[in-house]
Scaffold this active site. Structure first.
Site, PDB file in Angstrom:
ATOM      1  N   ASP A 162      77.756  55.282  61.915  1.00 32.98           N
ATOM      2  CA  ASP A 162      78.713  54.243  62.268  1.00 32.98           C
ATOM      3  C   ASP A 162      79.476  53.821  61.020  1.00 32.98           C
ATOM      4  O   ASP A 162      79.016  54.042  59.906  1.00 32.98           O
ATOM      5  CB  ASP A 162      77.969  53.019  62.830  1.00 32.98           C
ATOM      6  CG  ASP A 162      77.469  53.281  64.236  1.00 32.98           C
ATOM      7  OD1 ASP A 162      77.863  54.308  64.818  1.00 32.98           O
ATOM      8  OD2 ASP A 162      76.695  52.455  64.746  1.00 32.98           O
ATOM      9  N   LYS A 167      82.434  53.594  64.596  1.00 32.79           N
ATOM     10  CA  LYS A 167      82.278  52.482  65.528  1.00 32.79           C
ATOM     11  C   LYS A 167      82.172  51.165  64.778  1.00 32.79           C
ATOM     12  O   LYS A 167      81.414  50.998  63.855  1.00 32.79           O
ATOM     13  CB  LYS A 167      81.058  52.698  66.420  1.00 32.79           C
ATOM     14  CG  LYS A 167      81.562  52.952  67.813  1.00 32.79           C
ATOM     15  CD  LYS A 167      80.547  53.290  68.833  1.00 32.79           C
ATOM     16  CE  LYS A 167      79.154  52.855  68.530  1.00 32.79           C
ATOM     17  NZ  LYS A 167      78.575  52.224  69.708  1.00 32.79           N
ATOM     18  N   MET A 201      78.228  39.939  65.751  1.00 32.39           N
ATOM     19  CA  MET A 201      79.628  40.088  66.155  1.00 32.39           C
ATOM     20  C   MET A 201      80.194  38.733  66.558  1.00 32.39           C
ATOM     21  O   MET A 201      80.920  38.622  67.550  1.00 32.39           O
ATOM     22  CB  MET A 201      79.745  41.109  67.303  1.00 32.39           C
ATOM     23  CG  MET A 201      79.281  42.486  66.881  1.00 32.39           C
ATOM     24  SD  MET A 201      79.140  43.659  68.232  1.00 32.39           S
ATOM     25  CE  MET A 201      77.481  43.356  68.800  1.00 32.39           C
TER      26      MET A 201
HETATM   27  N1  SAH Z   1      72.241  47.309  64.813  1.00 33.67           N
HETATM   28  C1  SAH Z   1      72.803  46.331  63.907  1.00 33.67           C
HETATM   29  C2  SAH Z   1      73.814  45.463  64.613  1.00 33.67           C
HETATM   30  C3  SAH Z   1      75.033  46.192  65.064  1.00 33.67           C
HETATM   31  S1  SAH Z   1      76.223  45.147  65.753  1.00 33.67           S
HETATM   32  C4  SAH Z   1      71.694  45.498  63.285  1.00 33.67           C
HETATM   33  O1  SAH Z   1      70.535  45.597  63.717  1.00 33.67           O
HETATM   34  O2  SAH Z   1      71.962  44.771  62.338  1.00 33.67           O
HETATM   35  C5  SAH Z   1      77.251  44.812  64.380  1.00 33.67           C
HETATM   36  C6  SAH Z   1      77.078  43.403  63.906  1.00 33.67           C
HETATM   37  O3  SAH Z   1      75.901  43.288  63.128  1.00 33.67           O
HETATM   38  C7  SAH Z   1      78.156  42.878  63.008  1.00 33.67           C
HETATM   39  O4  SAH Z   1      79.255  42.422  63.735  1.00 33.67           O
HETATM   40  C8  SAH Z   1      77.474  41.743  62.311  1.00 33.67           C
HETATM   41  O5  SAH Z   1      77.380  40.609  63.124  1.00 33.67           O
HETATM   42  C9  SAH Z   1      76.073  42.297  62.148  1.00 33.67           C
HETATM   43  N2  SAH Z   1      75.858  42.912  60.833  1.00 33.67           N
HETATM   44  C10 SAH Z   1      75.597  44.197  60.549  1.00 33.67           C
HETATM   45  N3  SAH Z   1      75.406  44.372  59.227  1.00 33.67           N
HETATM   46  C11 SAH Z   1      75.544  43.164  58.667  1.00 33.67           C
HETATM   47  C12 SAH Z   1      75.447  42.682  57.326  1.00 33.67           C
HETATM   48  N4  SAH Z   1      75.170  43.491  56.303  1.00 33.67           N
HETATM   49  N5  SAH Z   1      75.640  41.357  57.124  1.00 33.67           N
HETATM   50  C13 SAH Z   1      75.900  40.522  58.139  1.00 33.67           C
HETATM   51  N6  SAH Z   1      75.995  40.930  59.408  1.00 33.67           N
HETATM   52  C14 SAH Z   1      75.821  42.222  59.669  1.00 33.67           C
END
Ligand code: SAH
Length: 466
Positions: free
Chosen positions: A249, A271, A384
């Protein structure tokens, strides 16, 4: 080379240790892994040593050593941490014919004990002849991380199969078979089905290699964590090390992609929460095509693959073709975000549950049980949620949430460009617009950074005692 490394057969042989403190305990921990007959001389032994004696794991003699006490001993350790006593006991042991080691005294020792990486029956011994213990520790840590825990049992099972494997011609073919077993099919089978699984895998693997069939493809759905490469799991690292194809992604940090095997094909599945992206169906097809072609595919997802990662759709696509897959969990953004502000996701007396919400879903801003969330003390990690902040704020206030409820937004958690915006529900959208954050951001509802938490008015506990 002043010391020659050897492995001594200790089963059934005597090993004598003099001393009852920390130095003795450290050596005994190692010696207890062997099948040696251990005798410890200590006038005042630590409770741990007494407990080992009680459990029948060693013989404890509660007095100082005397002549003849080390008779027939293969090895002797002077571990009294007292120069004069160590010299006395070492002289006695030497007279009895034992090889002598004095803890922290290289000059008077006849042998040294290396740093050990234990994957019995595979043992790695590391020695620096006392020159650089720090280096030995670093090498040990490196190997500990690199060698899977399953290596030991796999080697034991593999050893019993060596005769069978002779059905394969010597050389390359047989080597390929073993390498397949130790680094690919074996670990996977062991994880799924334990020792029986690994034994069965050997049979199948041998049949396949005898028939010269190509190894079947596989996809691992791997969590890459929030961005800091050190927050990858060892399993994730190993999967990246051996991948033929990595489909990732956009949120996966470049430093992590760097860790993929040099020959691996990297595919950006592009994505992100919003904006241009590859349709899910195309990603599913891409995974299926590569696995069917026999590739070891890593489908790399940010954070944990099971959290807002559309994992199920991809698994279903793979399953529909009867292909093999596995899941490697990762550290989700919520975990990295609370760590960044020094808070807990749950806390006695405050919240006994925590919600992972998405700010938007396929249909737009996502609706949730706002009334429950509006109650004092509730905590939610909103993924998100940046764009949905105003919507979420409105809903929660409408359902009676206190305007002063703390809210913290963490952008790029665990990455070098991490940013934290600490605000309240009332100020959320104003402060968020002003901060103009870039990169993925997580909204922690009901939590303030720890330092600031102390200054906030008391939050009414949701339940008295959890
Ligand atoms: N599978 C991922 C989430 C995917 S959805 C997980 O477990 O973290 C994508 C969302 O994850 C982003 O919009 C944000 O809200 C969050 N996200 C992912 N990486 C991040 C990071 N390093 N810092 C803050 N939020 C993060």
């Amino acid at each position: 080379m002043q010391h020659f490394p050897i492995f001594i057969a200790l089963a059934g042989r005597r090993v004598v240790v003099s001393g009852g403190g920390d130095a003795a305990i450290a050596k005994l921990r190692l010696l207890l892994k062997t099948e040696a007959h251990l005798t410890v001389f200590a006038s005042d032994p630590a409770a741990e040593i007494a407990a080992w004696a009680e459990a029948g794991r060693l013989r404890l003699v509660r007095r100082a050593m005397e002549p003849g006490d080390a008779t027939c001993a293969a090895l002797f350790y002077g571990a009294d941490e007292d120069e004069a006593e160590d010299a006395r006991t070492a002289a006695l042991a030497r007279a009895d014919g034992a090889l002598v080691n004095i803890v922290d005294n290289l000059g008077d020792s006849q042998f040294i004990t290396p740093a050990i990486v234990d994957r019995d029956p595979v043992t790695v011994a590391i020695g620096t002849e006392g020159a650089a213990p720090v280096l030995a520790r670093a090498i040990k840590a490196d190997l500990e991380a690199r060698l899977p825990q399953t290596l030991g049992p796999l080697a034991r099972i593999g050893k019993a199969f060596r005769k069978m494997a002779e059905a394969l011609p010597m050389g390359r073919k047989r080597r390929d078979f073993w390498s397949d077993y130790y680094f690919d099919a074996g670990p996977r089978a062991y994880e799924e089905g334990g020792e029986d699984g690994a034994e069965r895998a050997l049979d199948t693997l041998l049949d396949r290699h005898l028939a010269s069939e190509a190894r079947p493809g596989h996809v691992a759905f791997v969590g890459s964590g929030p961005g800091d490469p050190e927050l990858l799991t060892l399993k994730a690292r190993n999967a990246l090390d051996t991948a033929d194809v990595v489909i990732h992604d956009r949120l996966v940090a470049p430093e992590i992609l760097e860790l993929a095997r040099r020959e691996a094909i990297l595919i950006d599945a592009g994505k992100e929460g919003f904006g241009a992206h590859t349709p899910q169906g195309d990603i599913n097809d891409m995974i299926v095509d590569h696995v069917r072609a026999g590739a070891q595919v890593v489908r790399l997802k940010s954070g944990d693959p099971t959290v807002f990662g559309r994992l199920d759709e991809e698994i279903e696509a793979v399953d529909a073709h009867g292909l093999s897959w596995s899941v490697v969990p990762g550290i989700t953004a919520a975990s990295a975000s609370v760590a960044a502000i020094g808070q807990s996701l749950t806390r006695r007396g405050r919240n006994a549950s925590v919600r992972y919400l998405t700010g938007h879903d396929m249909k737009g801003f996502a609706d949730h049980d706002w009334a429950t969330l509006a109650r004092p003390g509730e905590v939610a990690a909103i993924y998100m949620g940046k764009r949905a902040a105003r919507f979420i704020q409105g809903r929660l206030m409408m359902h009676g949430a206190a305007p002063a409820t703390p809210v913290t937004v963490i952008a790029n958690a665990s990455r070098a460009d991490q940013k934290i915006v600490a605000t309240t529900l009332a100020q959320l959208s104003t402060d968020l617009s002003a901060a103009d954050l870039s990169g993925p951001a997580l909204v922690l509802y009901g939590l303030a950074p720890r330092a600031a938490a102390a200054a906030l008015p008391d939050i009414q506990p949701q339940q008295e005692a959890l």
